[in-house]
Design an enzyme around this catalytic site. Sequence first.
Site, short mmCIF file in Angstrom:
data_model
loop_
_atom_site.label_atom_id
_atom_site.label_comp_id
_atom_site.label_asym_id
_atom_site.label_seq_id
_atom_site.Cartn_x
_atom_site.Cartn_y
_atom_site.Cartn_z
CG HIS A 366 -2.10 -0.86 1.14
ND1 HIS A 366 -3.27 -0.51 0.48
CD2 HIS A 366 -2.32 -2.11 1.62
CE1 HIS A 366 -4.14 -1.49 0.57
NE2 HIS A 366 -3.60 -2.47 1.27
CE LYS A 557 -7.08 13.19 0.14
NZ LYS A 557 -7.19 11.98 -0.62
NE ARG A 558 -2.59 7.88 6.43
CZ ARG A 558 -1.37 7.89 5.88
NH1 ARG A 558 -0.34 8.40 6.56
NH2 ARG A 558 -1.16 7.37 4.69
CE LYS A 563 -2.76 10.33 2.84
NZ LYS A 563 -3.28 9.54 1.72
CB THR A 665 -10.67 4.28 -1.29
OG1 THR A 665 -10.39 4.63 0.07
CG2 THR A 665 -9.90 3.03 -1.67
CE LYS A 669 -14.18 5.44 0.82
NZ LYS A 669 -13.22 5.60 1.92
#
Length: 843
Positions: A366, A557-558, A563, A665, A669
């Site tokens: 991952h 998100k985290r 990110k 993911t 969504k």
Amino acid sequence: MSPDTDRQTNPRQGTTPEAIQLGYAEHLKYELARDRYTSTRNNRYIALSRAIRDRLIDRWIETQQAHHDSRVKRVYYLSLEFLMGRSLGNNVINFKLQDEVDQALDGLGVDWEELREVEVDAGLGNGGLGRLAACFLDSLATLQIPAMGYGLRYNYGIFRQTIENGYQVEHPDNWLQNGNPWEIARPELRIPVLFEGRCEQWSDNGRIRHRWVDARPVIGMPFDMPVVGYGGNTVNTLRLWSAFATEDFDFADFNRGDYVAAIGSKTEAENLTKVLYPNDLHYTGKELRLKQQYLFVACSLWDILRRFKHDKEPWSEFPNRVAIQMNDTHPSLAVPELMRLLMDNEGLDFGAAWELTVKSLGYTNHTLMPEALEKWPVPMLEKVLPRHLQIIYDINYQFMQKVAIAFPGDLDKLSRMSLIEESEPKQVRMANLCIVGSHSTNGVAAIHTELLKSRVVPDFAQMFPERFNSKTNGITQRRWLLKANPPLAALISGQVGEGWITNLMELKKLEPLAGDPDFQRKFRETRRQAKLALVDLVKKEIGISLNPDSIFDTQVKRLHEYKRQLMNIIHVVMLYNRLRRSQSRSWTPQTFLFGAKAAPGYEMAKLIIKLINNVANVVNNDPAIGDRLKVHFLPNYRVSLAEKIIPASDVSEQISTAGTEASGTGNMKFMLNGAITIGTLDGANIEIMEEVGRENMYIFGLDAEEAKNLSGNYDPNAVYQSNAEIREALDLIFGGHFSIGEGLIFEPIRKALLEWGDRYLLLADLPAYSEAQAKLQADYADQRAWFGKSILNLARSGKFSSDRTIMEYAGEIWNARPHPLDLAKKRSNTIMEARKIDREDVD
């Protein structure tokens, strides 16, 4: 009365509103000893949950009986996280009892929606890894594939987040304080798990054998939760292990008055499942993580072998009955543990045990971040798991011989591929162990798999090309559309039928309606309803009023530097400066929504949260800006909050540095709910673009190859000096405009960007991101074109169902097949099921 009629009216089994009412009432009275005068909201929630669980249990038992009697091949999904969210609404939807439950509660004067809100999110995960695992369990059950999920039953989850003076503050997430009505304890399946001690050899008819002695035991006890597939035809199991001491307290210490020592072993044991991801910045935290991972693996593999041995088949059949998937490297100790069990307990030799291990294990990678690939110090492993270290060295010895034969004279390759990193201290490379010890290594998006093979583990891809494959992640439409967005789900079903619930490709039928004015009007109304629901929730939880007429631009998100939430908030400051200078009437109000948790020991991530909140405090209160621009950080991001945010969002921020995000993911969504992506060519964004078309997204910035070539070879200061807007924004941030009275608290961010090379290329991509945002803002003014794009995103999201992903795993890695239950078969009644028979427990 016929048996079927009796079953329908039975308070434990019946699916009529009257039967559900009676089941609810009996649990309220006879289990909780409450009535209409004394019952609380939590009592009512538990009573309803128990009543629904009763109805699942019949099918749960039938599922396990059918799987056992048919000797099916089972999939065992090992994951340290299962981000399940709330279970009540999901179980009612998947068992297709929505109307009946609504009628039953309405007849009792109980608010169905209120009871759903009583449930707290299960604290079993943190981010995308755990939510993916939960989606996979849903799809496995819906596709009727025999499967079990294995994980840990954390007492406190990761943490509950609050924001105080802009900073993240972590609190215990005591999600179990009122009990979990869905779980069933299985104390009869308790297992001792060993730690520390030493190893000794002994001779068995001339063969050297090993045993692990003088070890310290901890008890692992399972708690089972039902996982119901859509339609209720199959109910699989999520089995979670909790740690206990062998004795609750030392009686001798207690009698001596040393009460702390008396419960010392109990406290130490129960710490293993106290919290998800204990802080590992210090030695004791790292050791706790290692023990936590071993407890989870040891209990799960013992359970798997127990079930296989019950049928007394030869060990050669093990891979034909068992497929074990390791979700990331957290379960990597499954390789030496399975070897230990097969050799030390079952008497197999190394070669036979190794063949079974490789054939039965699969590994999902991952991450593309080298620092995220787990390593354990050899001295720590030697202390905590001495037998496993021996086995790892044996595996490495055999493997290094094969590498030397395959690549003669290449000492560098031998060093890179070794399971042991020759550092100080030496480290065991767990990703290498997973690849060597399994028959399949898969990435989670097409580009991720290619980069995994070309950048992260190219030597292994060269040696084992047949083992590497791609399985693009997916999400379950039952949770993320049917449950999370009922108005949109109803609109879709009214238009194309309900087939999309189990075959998401059916959404393709919506494509011709993308430009239809009447359908657009209805679609826009569902978005409006979702926005108003989020407005109500945010007002209730944190007292903030959102403007539903603004563009909801969302990044949830985290929190991690790659990110690039930091790039998003720097751009917000650029907009802030722009809007202070302009009173343009063409601007559509834009609300930037953030939600994220930072790991407790990740100081830079926590500082970025502080920056977001400080910028929000200034921007939201500047009268020169008014309602044109708002920024809000929504605390304690979790599944139930995501179910409100995602349907309400117009824009999906997927802006990681190209070549860093494995898949994602969240992007799927948002797409499924019609949000339009602004993003880089990273992870699954690329495949989303291939499905929906680049013209229906806002793609910007460097691709993975360009980012690799630029990284470390560009001067972020040149961007700072040459781009006036960026320079002005950074000067405001680092000059203290957003931290008045707090000093230059954002100095570490300045250093990361301008002195230490801007590792994640924020400034390199920021001009292109700003241009994409400007185009997005302009395009939103043409509502017909905007919602046409939005509908096309929804219509073309079919590929990203986790049902598709699981079918690929089942067919290409696990060799597992669906096993539908024969629902026409006459079922035993409850009395028959209670009769004692001579058969061991095999659940």
